[in-house]
Design a protein around this motif. Structure first.
Motif, mmCIF file in Angstrom:
data_model
loop_
_atom_site.group_PDB
_atom_site.id
_atom_site.type_symbol
_atom_site.label_atom_id
_atom_site.label_comp_id
_atom_site.label_asym_id
_atom_site.label_seq_id
_atom_site.Cartn_x
_atom_site.Cartn_y
_atom_site.Cartn_z
ATOM 1 N N UNK A 1 0.859 -1.192 0.000
ATOM 2 C CA UNK A 1 0.000 0.000 0.000
ATOM 3 C C UNK A 1 0.892 1.237 0.000
ATOM 4 N N UNK A 2 0.987 1.890 -1.137
ATOM 5 C CA UNK A 2 1.903 3.020 -1.302
ATOM 6 C C UNK A 2 1.567 4.199 -0.401
ATOM 7 N N UNK A 3 0.299 4.444 -0.131
ATOM 8 C CA UNK A 3 -0.075 5.565 0.736
ATOM 9 C C UNK A 3 0.378 5.283 2.172
ATOM 10 N N UNK A 4 0.164 4.073 2.629
ATOM 11 C CA UNK A 4 0.608 3.719 3.986
ATOM 12 C C UNK A 4 2.142 3.751 4.081
ATOM 13 N N UNK A 5 2.809 3.349 3.018
ATOM 14 C CA UNK A 5 4.272 3.434 2.989
ATOM 15 C C UNK A 5 4.695 4.902 3.076
ATOM 16 N N UNK A 6 4.055 5.760 2.301
ATOM 17 C CA UNK A 6 4.383 7.193 2.324
ATOM 18 C C UNK A 6 4.169 7.773 3.714
ATOM 19 N N UNK A 7 3.059 7.416 4.357
ATOM 20 C CA UNK A 7 2.808 7.909 5.715
ATOM 21 C C UNK A 7 3.908 7.446 6.668
ATOM 22 N N UNK A 8 4.308 6.194 6.546
ATOM 23 C CA UNK A 8 5.385 5.669 7.396
ATOM 24 C C UNK A 8 6.682 6.437 7.162
ATOM 25 N N UNK A 9 6.983 6.713 5.912
ATOM 26 C CA UNK A 9 8.191 7.469 5.585
ATOM 27 C C UNK A 9 8.114 8.899 6.125
ATOM 28 N N UNK A 10 6.934 9.517 6.038
ATOM 29 C CA UNK A 10 6.784 10.887 6.538
ATOM 30 C C UNK A 10 6.877 10.946 8.061
ATOM 31 N N UNK A 11 6.684 9.818 8.734
ATOM 32 C CA UNK A 11 6.810 9.748 10.193
ATOM 33 C C UNK A 11 8.254 9.620 10.658
ATOM 34 N N UNK A 12 9.173 9.327 9.742
ATOM 35 C CA UNK A 12 10.582 9.202 10.127
ATOM 36 C C UNK A 12 11.058 10.519 10.742
ATOM 37 N N UNK A 13 11.836 10.421 11.792
ATOM 38 C CA UNK A 13 12.324 11.608 12.487
ATOM 39 C C UNK A 13 13.139 12.547 11.610
ATOM 40 N N UNK A 14 13.778 12.002 10.604
ATOM 41 C CA UNK A 14 14.610 12.825 9.710
ATOM 42 C C UNK A 14 13.781 13.659 8.735
ATOM 43 N N UNK A 15 12.561 13.242 8.439
ATOM 44 C CA UNK A 15 11.725 13.913 7.433
ATOM 45 C C UNK A 15 11.035 15.119 8.071
ATOM 46 N N UNK A 16 11.264 16.277 7.474
ATOM 47 C CA UNK A 16 10.709 17.520 7.992
ATOM 48 C C UNK A 16 9.244 17.691 7.566
ATOM 49 N N UNK A 17 8.585 18.669 8.142
ATOM 50 C CA UNK A 17 7.189 18.950 7.790
ATOM 51 C C UNK A 17 7.079 19.312 6.308
ATOM 52 N N UNK A 18 7.995 20.138 5.854
ATOM 53 C CA UNK A 18 8.043 20.550 4.451
ATOM 54 C C UNK A 18 9.482 20.398 3.977
ATOM 55 N N UNK A 19 9.661 20.094 2.714
ATOM 56 C CA UNK A 19 11.016 20.013 2.187
ATOM 57 C C UNK A 19 11.101 19.133 0.958
ATOM 58 N N UNK A 20 12.198 19.249 0.225
ATOM 59 C CA UNK A 20 12.354 18.526 -1.035
ATOM 60 C C UNK A 20 12.462 17.014 -0.879
ATOM 61 N N UNK A 21 12.676 16.532 0.347
ATOM 62 C CA UNK A 21 12.711 15.081 0.548
ATOM 63 C C UNK A 21 11.375 14.438 0.196
ATOM 64 N N UNK A 22 10.309 15.221 0.199
ATOM 65 C CA UNK A 22 8.987 14.690 -0.148
ATOM 66 C C UNK A 22 8.915 14.280 -1.622
ATOM 67 N N UNK A 23 9.749 14.877 -2.457
ATOM 68 C CA UNK A 23 9.777 14.514 -3.874
ATOM 69 C C UNK A 23 10.276 13.076 -4.017
ATOM 70 N N UNK A 24 11.383 12.775 -3.362
ATOM 71 C CA UNK A 24 11.927 11.413 -3.385
ATOM 72 C C UNK A 24 11.023 10.448 -2.638
ATOM 73 N N UNK A 25 10.519 10.876 -1.488
ATOM 74 C CA UNK A 25 9.659 10.040 -0.660
ATOM 75 C C UNK A 25 8.454 9.538 -1.458
ATOM 76 N N UNK A 26 7.850 10.405 -2.247
ATOM 77 C CA UNK A 26 6.696 10.027 -3.075
ATOM 78 C C UNK A 26 7.080 8.920 -4.043
ATOM 79 N N UNK A 27 8.154 9.134 -4.763
ATOM 80 C CA UNK A 27 8.626 8.160 -5.737
ATOM 81 C C UNK A 27 9.002 6.846 -5.057
ATOM 82 N N UNK A 28 9.699 6.939 -3.938
ATOM 83 C CA UNK A 28 10.141 5.743 -3.217
ATOM 84 C C UNK A 28 8.960 4.923 -2.704
ATOM 85 N N UNK A 29 7.923 5.581 -2.211
ATOM 86 C CA UNK A 29 6.750 4.861 -1.701
ATOM 87 C C UNK A 29 6.056 4.091 -2.821
#
Length: 186
Positions: free
Chosen positions: A24-52
């Motif tokens: 489930x890509x959405x649940x994976x994305x949520x899990x990734x966004x919960x990582x302590x390293x991932x900020x509220x906003x930032x370019x890591x979300x571009x990679x995070x989307x693709x990775x999920x």
């Protein structure tokens, strides 16, 4: 051009994807966004989307994901910061397009594959445009991932699941739309 995604954040995303078994890509994305390293906003979300998206697809099809994650990082690490406002195309949407392009091996001279990638990203762009601003990388990721999965299921003959859990990130988002956002639940 130097990358825009801090390497330690990209590594945390990649490491989490390597051990993830969900389809489930959405649940994976949520899990990734919960990582302590991932900020509220930032370019890591571009990679995070693709990775999920790639992680869900690879897990569903029992494929190796490491090389696809490397490709996704390379493609998304050059997307400018703040691209949503400066160019009218969200970086999360571009991350989803990168994932679809990687899976289809699309290139600028493709016919069918390029059409498929554009159909998938058009669906995402249409949903993102419903909101306007202010930015919310979490909302943009959820919409991009969910709509990408719907497009892949429609145009790529996939059957990936995509749940849409409630948002847990709003307390940290000063620009949260609150009840105007479909993911907001108090």
């Amino acid at each position: 051009m130097a990358g825009v995604i801090p390497r330690e954040i990209a590594n945390a995303i990649t490491d989490c994807c390597k051990v993830c078994e969900s389809t489930d890509a959405v649940r994976i994305a949520d899990r990734l966004m919960e990582l302590g390293e991932v900020r509220m906003h930032g370019p890591e979300h571009h990679y995070l989307t693709s990775a999920a998206i790639l992680t869900a697809y690879c897990n569903f099809h029992h494929m190796e994901k490491k090389s696809l994650l490397v490709k996704a990082y390379v493609r998304t690490n050059i997307i400018p910061v703040g691209v949503c406002a400066m160019y009218g195309c969200c970086g999360a949407l571009m991350g989803a397009g990168a994932a679809a392009g990687i899976l289809l091996s699309a290139h600028p001279f493709s016919v069918t594959d390029l059409r498929t990638v554009n159909r998938i990203t058009a669906g995402i762009q249409s949903r993102l445009a419903e909101y306007g601003g202010p930015r919310c990388c979490k909302r943009a990721v959820r919409i991009s991932v969910y709509e990408a999965v719907q497009g892949m299921n429609r145009y790529m003959d996939c059957s990936l699941p995509a749940a849409m859990p409630d948002c847990t990130f709003y307390p940290e988002n000063k620009g949260c739309l609150g009840k105007k956002c479909e993911f907001f639940v108090e």
